[in-house]
Design an enzyme around this catalytic site. Structure first.
Site, short mmCIF file in Angstrom:
data_model
loop_
_atom_site.label_atom_id
_atom_site.label_comp_id
_atom_site.label_asym_id
_atom_site.label_seq_id
_atom_site.Cartn_x
_atom_site.Cartn_y
_atom_site.Cartn_z
N LYS A 241 -5.62 -16.92 115.96
CA LYS A 241 -6.05 -17.04 117.34
C LYS A 241 -6.91 -18.29 117.53
O LYS A 241 -7.66 -18.67 116.62
CB LYS A 241 -6.91 -15.82 117.75
CG LYS A 241 -6.20 -14.51 117.85
CD LYS A 241 -7.20 -13.41 118.19
CE LYS A 241 -6.55 -12.05 118.28
NZ LYS A 241 -5.74 -11.90 119.50
N ARG A 315 0.55 -2.92 117.28
CA ARG A 315 1.70 -2.02 117.41
C ARG A 315 2.28 -1.64 116.05
O ARG A 315 2.91 -0.59 115.92
CB ARG A 315 2.75 -2.66 118.31
CG ARG A 315 3.43 -3.88 117.75
CD ARG A 315 4.06 -4.73 118.85
NE ARG A 315 3.04 -5.36 119.68
CZ ARG A 315 3.30 -6.06 120.79
NH1 ARG A 315 4.55 -6.23 121.18
NH2 ARG A 315 2.33 -6.60 121.48
#
Length: 461
Positions: A241, A315
């Protein structure tokens, strides 16, 4: 901090709560000196106005809070909480025409108004006003909701240096011990790699090993299973990120924190159900053994997943946990996760979007969210988007290209792992970006009270 209403036997001063429409009538019934004082000070009962009322000896005898108009109140919540911090310390009681859900919401806001995350501060907080429980309000229920919310906030606000997978396990163990629940912590390199391969793949590069926390409570009644994303810090992995996106990643375990807050409420209220809480606790770190873009993983249920972005890791860990949850029969299966930025773009930071195929669940959540000042919004499991998560080389793609419908495709991904379970998924933010009444900037629970309020109807308690 465990929020409590003031001792009902303690001396207290009245806080009159008056809206604009009723103000003139109310003022005309007050003592002449008090009515003149309110006129002289220009008090008009606008939303957020506060005026202290002097006693004959010059002391503060009480106060009056403006509750504005219905239109003004609709633009926010916990309006009395905004006033509470401006009152002199000591015990107060409400004098108000509010009833039902409106009174309950304001009373909950007053309980939460004193929340401050002070773990790392050396200065003591200034004494604050406290409030007696208003007549007609279930004090135990509100205190349980407030205590659960405080637990959620404290967990999210704690930085990853003190809230990694080990500390998160300790927090779950403490909650279990407090309520007589049992906890199994599934960990170990070989065990996780074999039985929970995606939890292992996401967490194996971190200094603290990954684990799956499995809490059980209750011996009779319908079965409720909660699954919370416990990514204690998310660097993004090898798809690292940027700094602007990594700054808040201590909150990436907000789903775990929120289901633990909800579990605290359920157990404190001794609801007649059997509760299970599953938390995959990991850090998504960067090291030589980190998972790579275009790796293909095989999930616990046998589906293969192409990793097209290592920053779509939530997820993955949820998928293995949901598969494990679905192997045991339940009457409702709910996951909560700080899963996608797309959800924030869709509904902003204040609303918790949720997905379900069950109309009864959707209706119960919408009603409860409105009554309990916990806004939620239903999003669609849009089946035509299923092709977006099917890359061709594997069964599933963890990060579909194109940028469209990111929250929906993440929810569709998770639905592939729940079998026939009655499933609901929340894609929450878990963070209050600016101070608001009863919600200081920082970690915040979303959706937990709506779920709590919906449970009697959903589970037929």
């Amino acid at each position: 901090m465990c929020p409590r209403f003031a001792d009902p036997a303690a001396p207290s001063r009245p806080l009159f709560v008056v809206d604009e429409a009723a103000f003139e009538t109310w003022r005309s019934g007050r003592p002449a000196a008090e009515a003149a004082w309110l006129e002289a000070t220009g008090f008009a009962a606008g939303l957020g106005e506060l005026q202290l009322l002097p006693g004959p000896d010059g002391s503060v005898a009480g106060a009056v809070a403006g509750h504005g108009t219905a239109a003004a109140r609709a633009r926010g919540r916990f309006h009395l909480a905004a006033i509470a911090g401006r009152l002199p310390e000591g015990a107060w009681h409400l004098e108000t025409a509010l009833t039902g859900a409106d009174l309950e919401a304001e009373a909950l806001g007053l309980l939460l108004a004193g929340y401050r995350f002070a773990r790392y501060r050396t200065q003591s907080a200034a004494p604050r006003a406290s409030f007696k429980v208003p007549a007609g309000v279930d004090a135990a229920r509100l205190e349980a909701m407030a205590a659960g919310e405080v637990l959620t906030r404290d967990l999210i606000n704690t930085p990853a240096s003190d809230m990694g997978p080990e500390a998160l396990e300790e927090a779950v163990a403490a909650l279990a011990a407090r309520h007589g629940a049992t906890l199994e912590a599934i960990r170990g390199e070989a065990l996780l790699a074999r039985n929970f391969p995606m939890i292992h793949a996401v967490g194996r590069a971190a200094a603290q090993p990954p684990r799956l926390l499995d809490l059980h409570w209750g011996t009779s009644g319908p079965r409720l299973t909660l699954v919370g994303k416990g990514v204690c810090f998310d660097t993004g992995g090898l798809n690292v990120k940027p700094a602007s996106s990594m700054g808040l990643m201590k909150k990436d375990m907000g789903g775990a924190a929120t289901v633990l807050g909800l579990a605290s409420m359920i157990m404190a209220l001794d609801l007649p159900l059997r509760l299970r809480v599953l938390i995959p606790a990991v850090e998504n770190s960067i090291a030589g053994n980190a998972m790579r873009p275009q790796d293909i993983l095989t999930a616990r249920n046998g589906l293969t997943v192409e990793i097209n972005n290592t920053d779509a890791e939530g997820r993955l860990v949820l998928a293995d946990a949901l598969t494990y949850a679905a192997e045991e029969e339940s009457d409702a299966l709910i996951s909560m996760a700080t899963l996608t930025g797309a959800a924030r773009v869709a509904v902003g930071p204040d609303i918790a979007p949720f997905y379900t195929d069950d109309e009864a669940v959707a209706g119960a959540l919408a009603r409860a969210g409105g009554l309990l000042a916990d806004p939620v919004w239903r999003m669609p499991f849009h089946a035509p988007y299923e092709t977006m998560i099917e890359p061709g080389i594997a069964d599933l793609d963890n990060a579909p290209k194109g940028g469209f419908a990111g929250s929906i495709t993440a929810a569709l991904f998770l639905r592939r792992f729940v079998g026939a379970a009655r499933y609901t998924h929340f894609d929450i933010y878990g963070w209050q970006p600016a101070d608001a009444p009863a919600r200081p900037k920082g970690g915040v629970g979303q959706g937990a009270r709506a779920i709590l309020g919906a449970l009697p109807g959903v589970l037929k308690l």
